[in-house]
Design a protein around this motif. Structure first.
Motif, short mmCIF file in Angstrom:
data_model
loop_
_atom_site.label_atom_id
_atom_site.label_comp_id
_atom_site.label_asym_id
_atom_site.label_seq_id
_atom_site.Cartn_x
_atom_site.Cartn_y
_atom_site.Cartn_z
N TYR A 32 0.78 -1.09 -0.10
CA TYR A 32 0.08 0.11 0.04
C TYR A 32 0.80 1.21 -0.03
CZ TYR A 32 0.88 1.04 4.97
OH TYR A 32 1.71 1.35 6.06
N ARG A 51 7.54 3.92 -5.39
CA ARG A 51 7.65 2.77 -4.27
C ARG A 51 6.75 1.85 -4.19
NH1 ARG A 51 7.96 5.45 1.81
NH2 ARG A 51 5.87 5.49 1.39
N LYS A 146 6.51 -1.82 2.10
CA LYS A 146 5.39 -1.20 2.40
C LYS A 146 4.30 -2.34 2.34
CE LYS A 146 3.37 3.50 2.96
NZ LYS A 146 3.43 3.64 4.63
N GLU A 178 12.86 2.90 13.91
CA GLU A 178 11.91 4.13 13.34
C GLU A 178 10.77 4.13 14.28
OE1 GLU A 178 10.13 3.04 9.33
OE2 GLU A 178 10.36 1.17 9.65
N SER A 181 4.61 3.72 12.44
CA SER A 181 4.32 4.66 11.29
C SER A 181 4.96 5.95 10.96
CB SER A 181 2.84 4.75 11.24
OG SER A 181 2.41 5.75 12.12
N SER A 182 6.21 5.88 11.29
CA SER A 182 7.10 7.19 11.08
C SER A 182 8.63 6.94 10.84
CB SER A 182 6.66 8.18 11.90
OG SER A 182 7.03 7.81 13.29
N ASN A 183 9.35 7.76 10.26
CA ASN A 183 10.75 7.86 10.62
C ASN A 183 11.34 8.70 11.73
OD1 ASN A 183 10.44 7.34 7.21
ND2 ASN A 183 11.65 5.83 8.39
N GLY A 204 10.99 6.53 3.96
CA GLY A 204 9.95 7.13 3.98
C GLY A 204 10.26 8.43 3.10
N ILE A 205 9.12 8.52 2.15
CA ILE A 205 9.25 9.82 1.12
C ILE A 205 9.48 11.11 2.09
CG2 ILE A 205 7.98 11.21 -0.67
CD1 ILE A 205 8.47 8.00 -1.11
N THR A 206 8.84 11.37 3.06
CA THR A 206 8.93 12.61 3.92
C THR A 206 10.57 12.69 4.37
OG1 THR A 206 6.96 12.27 4.47
CG2 THR A 206 7.83 14.00 5.66
N THR A 242 4.19 11.07 5.93
CA THR A 242 3.40 11.71 5.14
C THR A 242 2.21 12.72 5.75
OG1 THR A 242 3.72 10.11 3.45
CG2 THR A 242 1.45 11.21 3.16
#
Ligand code: PDD
Length: 284
Positions: A32, A51, A146, A178, A181-183, A204-206, A242
């Protein structure tokens, strides 16, 4: 009425049926993405969709659309649902087939589902910072994928919530990996440290946006993990995702990070991040 994308068409949520034989349901056999929408526009969508294809390839799944087609689906969902600030959720499962662990043979059609939802920026958390709880990282060894298999993440997040914290600070073999649900990032003497993008974290993209911002701002960043003990000694800590953007962490296990308020380097990164998104919604 909310319009979803399912079975190759845009359809009302109420009319959707899911097969009990879906492998996502049996095994979490799917992947996802969550893509942010600001001001009705997709943010870093290309990176997220790339990704998704990388995750698919790592679990030997094929996605029956092109990157461009998925981008179009996301845009259409924004339009049909009148999304201003929110996100797109996009998932692909290996398909529906009577339960066997091995892949169905012959292969069945993957099930692609997507929706768009309004979701305001977490402005209070971004401004004031959040508390985290340390939790041992018991997840599998392919956290770079993911995947829908999120039980380890779910248990960690729940443990954090039960301790009145909004996120878990995961650590494996002594190293901070991490969040659930985040870095995670730590700052010591002006240098930012974060776990390298190995199989032990999601890249992560962020996280990648922040790496770029550090370069632009001339902030030294080391893709090097720090230990669980070092986390308590950091001048600043923050997390990225995100939906959470750049959120300061002000305590770990009830112990203050620095003076217990968001630090100057985190603030600088938040300001730089805000310049990346449409100005009309900053400070909303
Ligand atoms: N989570 N690490 C994990 C385990 C995550 O689940 C996420 C994102 C991140 C941050 O990645 P990004 O910056 O690309 O959002 C890191 C999403 C938001 C979710 O599961 O809802």
């Amino acid at each position: 009425m909310t319009t979803y994308f399912m079975d190759d068409q845009f359809t009302e949520r109420e009319g959707i049926t899911i097969s009990v034989d879906d492998r996502g349901y049996y095994f979490g056999d799917g992947i996802y993405e969550v893509i942010k929408v600001y001001d009705g526009e997709l943010y870093t969508a290309k990176e997220h969709i790339e990704r998704l294809f990388q995750s698919a390839s790592k679990v030997k799944m094929t996605i029956p659309y092109t990157e461009g087609q998925l981008m179009e689906v996301a845009r259409e969902l924004i339009a049909r649902n009148g999304i201003s600030v929110g996100h797109i959720y996009l998932q692909v499962t290996r398909g529906s087939s009577p339960r066997t662990h091995q892949f169905p043979a012959p292969a069945v059609a993957p099930v692609v589902m997507a929706y768009a939802v309004n979701n305001p920026r977490p402005v209070a958390a971004i401004a004031d910072g959040v508390a985290v709880k340390s939790v041992e990282d018991i997840r599998w060894l392919r956290c770079d994928i993911k995947s829908l298999n999120l039980l380890g993440n779910v248990l960690a997040k729940q443990e954090a919530y039960e301790a009145n914290c909004v996120e878990a600070l995961l650590h494996r073999d002594g190293a901070v990996t991490e969040g659930s649900s985040s870095n995670l990032f730590g700052i010591k003497n002006g240098v930012i440290y974060t776990h390298p993008a190995t199989n032990l974290i999601l890249n992560g993209i962020t996280r990648r946006v922040v790496l770029g911002l550090c370069q632009d701002l001339g902030i030294q960043l080391e893709e090097q993990s720090f230990t669980f003990e070092e986390a308590f000694e950091m001048d600043e800590l923050f997390l990225t995702s995100t939906t959470a953007e750049v959120t300061p962490i002000i305590s770990v296990d009830g112990r203050k990070v620095g003076p217990g308020t968001p630090g100057a380097v985190t603030r600088k990164l938040q300001e730089a991040f805000a310049l990346q998104i449409p100005t009309s919604i900053v400070g909303e």
